[in-house]
Design a protein around this motif. Structure first.
Motif, PDB file in Angstrom:
ATOM      1  N   SER A 102      65.974  68.463 -30.902  1.00  0.00           N
ATOM      2  CA  SER A 102      66.292  68.287 -32.329  1.00  0.00           C
ATOM      3  C   SER A 102      65.277  67.352 -32.973  1.00  0.00           C
ATOM      4  N   ALA A 103      65.214  67.435 -34.297  1.00  0.00           N
ATOM      5  CA  ALA A 103      64.233  66.641 -35.044  1.00  0.00           C
ATOM      6  C   ALA A 103      64.731  65.204 -35.146  1.00  0.00           C
ATOM      7  N   ALA A 143      65.281  65.863 -40.638  1.00  0.00           N
ATOM      8  CA  ALA A 143      65.701  64.972 -39.548  1.00  0.00           C
ATOM      9  C   ALA A 143      67.120  65.321 -39.121  1.00  0.00           C
ATOM     10  N   GLY A 144      67.345  65.375 -37.821  1.00  0.00           N
ATOM     11  CA  GLY A 144      68.679  65.624 -37.274  1.00  0.00           C
ATOM     12  C   GLY A 144      68.947  67.094 -36.985  1.00  0.00           C
ATOM     13  N   ALA A 145      68.137  68.009 -37.518  1.00  0.00           N
ATOM     14  CA  ALA A 145      68.406  69.440 -37.311  1.00  0.00           C
ATOM     15  C   ALA A 145      68.022  69.852 -35.885  1.00  0.00           C
ATOM     16  N   ASN A 173      67.437  61.506 -19.287  1.00  0.00           N
ATOM     17  CA  ASN A 173      66.774  60.339 -19.882  1.00  0.00           C
ATOM     18  C   ASN A 173      66.079  60.867 -21.137  1.00  0.00           C
ATOM     19  N   ALA A 174      66.767  60.779 -22.259  1.00  0.00           N
ATOM     20  CA  ALA A 174      66.265  61.436 -23.479  1.00  0.00           C
ATOM     21  C   ALA A 174      64.778  61.172 -23.685  1.00  0.00           C
ATOM     22  N   VAL A 175      64.061  62.238 -24.000  1.00  0.00           N
ATOM     23  CA  VAL A 175      62.605  62.150 -24.160  1.00  0.00           C
ATOM     24  C   VAL A 175      62.287  62.389 -25.624  1.00  0.00           C
ATOM     25  N   GLU A 176      61.293  61.654 -26.135  1.00  0.00           N
ATOM     26  CA  GLU A 176      60.820  61.927 -27.508  1.00  0.00           C
ATOM     27  C   GLU A 176      59.409  62.470 -27.441  1.00  0.00           C
ATOM     28  N   LEU A 177      59.132  63.487 -28.233  1.00  0.00           N
ATOM     29  CA  LEU A 177      57.777  64.047 -28.301  1.00  0.00           C
ATOM     30  C   LEU A 177      57.234  63.791 -29.701  1.00  0.00           C
ATOM     31  N   GLY A 178      55.918  63.530 -29.782  1.00  0.00           N
ATOM     32  CA  GLY A 178      55.297  63.217 -31.077  1.00  0.00           C
ATOM     33  C   GLY A 178      54.214  64.224 -31.436  1.00  0.00           C
ATOM     34  N   SER A 207      63.471  64.896 -30.423  1.00  0.00           N
ATOM     35  CA  SER A 207      64.047  64.338 -29.201  1.00  0.00           C
ATOM     36  C   SER A 207      64.608  65.469 -28.346  1.00  0.00           C
ATOM     37  N   VAL A 208      64.265  65.396 -27.054  1.00  0.00           N
ATOM     38  CA  VAL A 208      64.684  66.419 -26.092  1.00  0.00           C
ATOM     39  C   VAL A 208      65.868  65.824 -25.333  1.00  0.00           C
TER      40      VAL A 208
END
Ligand code: CMP
Length: 358
Positions: free
Chosen positions: A312-313, A258-260, A286-291, A281-282
């Motif tokens: 980043s993770a 996480a965080g890398a 508007n920060a985007v999260e991918l799953g 997270s990209v």
């Protein structure tokens, strides 16, 4: 009854305990050791034995609790490690008693993952290994016979029978060369040279078979692991069986903490990523999260431009990465997947910083 944590002696500790134990066994065979040192080493052996006794109890309790894994070899090793030294203590005289602790040589093997792999390699390559071993036996007998015929008249004490000549043949074929039996005749020396050469060839064959066997075993393990990971990415379900096998071979699994940062804005990109587990997270405005199941890093491969955003993770992430040559192969053989990736990239391009049209 539940097993108390202090009763568990974990795998690395097996080796850590066995090493001083075996060193103590070795030291106790030295005749000039003082009495005090002997008592100290004997005490060390007793402490290690007690630790192994706890481990045996833990293993047996675990088994009673219904641990369904096949732990028969581990249980056998635990029991032997306790009972053999105990029996020696009760039945054997003082000087040789400690020798029986050498049964602890088995302890580091107890939880090793290497030996099951070695077993599979030997089973898979049995036919080839038996073939080379047969060749070794044939060459050995033939060479001993030739050595006997050539040298028996000159050195009857070293080459007077085929079994005697066989000792020279083994030492020469294995290129060990103790030098206790040396052919005297010219023919015998020529034979020795030829035997050494064939020995090198035979050992190279053995080494080659084992190396190939290990390589294939490792590849097989990777393939099975990748296959399970690929099954978690819905996009790949659109692939036919042949292409699926190709892609499983091409993808490289990776775990990211996480965080890398996985890829950084402005850097060149030569691979894209498929998310198996976790979230990334990209860093878009508007920060985007991918799953799980999503992919990223495709834009650099399509456009040849630097990365458009830093990814980043957000959690611990399990990824599959695909290099650009394999990406081209994937797109070439699956237009449907190529279209999905291209459309997604087009949609994302609108919101990425430093947008670079392609
Ligand atoms: P690439 O430019 O190679 O590297 C950064 C990646 O971030 C990029 O490819 C996309 O896969 C991803 N990305 C960029 N913008 C977005 C967005 N708006 N939504 C989701 N992913 C994005």
């Amino acid at each position: 009854m539940s097993v108390l944590p202090f009763l568990r002696i974990y795998a690395p500790l097996n080796a850590v305990l066995a090493a001083p134990g075996l060193l103590a066994v070795a030291a106790l065979t030295m005749p000039d050791m003082s009495g005090r040192s002997r008592v100290a080493l004997a005490a060390l052996l007793a402490v290690i034995w007690a630790a192994y006794l706890l481990q045996m109890v833990a293993t047996l309790l675990k088994r009673r609790e219904g641990d369904v894994r096949n732990r028969t070899p581990a249980i056998a090793i635990d029991v032997l490690a306790v009972l053999v030294p105990l029996a020696a203590f009760l039945l054997v005289g003082t000087p040789d008693r400690s020798l029986y602790c050498a049964v602890w040589l088995l302890k580091p093997l107890r939880d090793s993952t290497f030996f099951p792999v070695l077993g599979r390699v030997l089973a898979n390559e049995a036919r080839n290994l038996i073939g080379v071993t047969t060749l070794f036996g044939v060459v050995l007998f033939g060479v001993a016979l030739a050595g006997y015929v050539i040298e028996r008249g000159i050195q009857p004490e070293k080459f007077g029978s085929i079994p005697q000549a066989m000792w020279w043949a083994v030492v020469t074929l294995s290129t060990t060369g103790y030098g206790d039996a040396i052919p005297q005749s010219f023919a015998g020396r020529v034979l020795s040279g030829a035997v050494m050469m064939s020995g090198i060839g035979i050992f190279a064959l053995w080494a080659g078979i084992l190396a190939t066997g290990f390589y294939q075993e490792v590849r097989r393990g990777d393939f099975v692991r990748n296959w399970q990971l690929v099954a978690a990415v819905p996009l790949f379900q659109k692939l036919g069986p042949a292409m699926l096998v190709e892609i499983v071979r091409a993808l490289r699994p990776r775990t990211v903490p996480a965080g890398a940062v996985i890829c950084r804005i402005g850097e060149p990109g030569d691979q894209m990523f498929f998310l198996v587990e976790g979230r990334v997270s990209v860093a878009t405005p508007n920060a985007v999260e991918l799953g799980p199941g999503a992919f990223f890093g495709e834009m650099a491969l399509i456009t040849g431009e630097p990365r458009m955003a830093t990814v980043s993770a957000a959690t611990v992430v399990s990824l599959l990465s695909l290099h650009s040559a394999d990406f081209q192969m994937l797109c070439g053989s699956s237009p449907e997947i190529a279209e999905i990736i291209r459309k997604t990239a087009l949609e994302r391009r609108g919101t990425a910083p430093m947008a670079s049209p392609y």
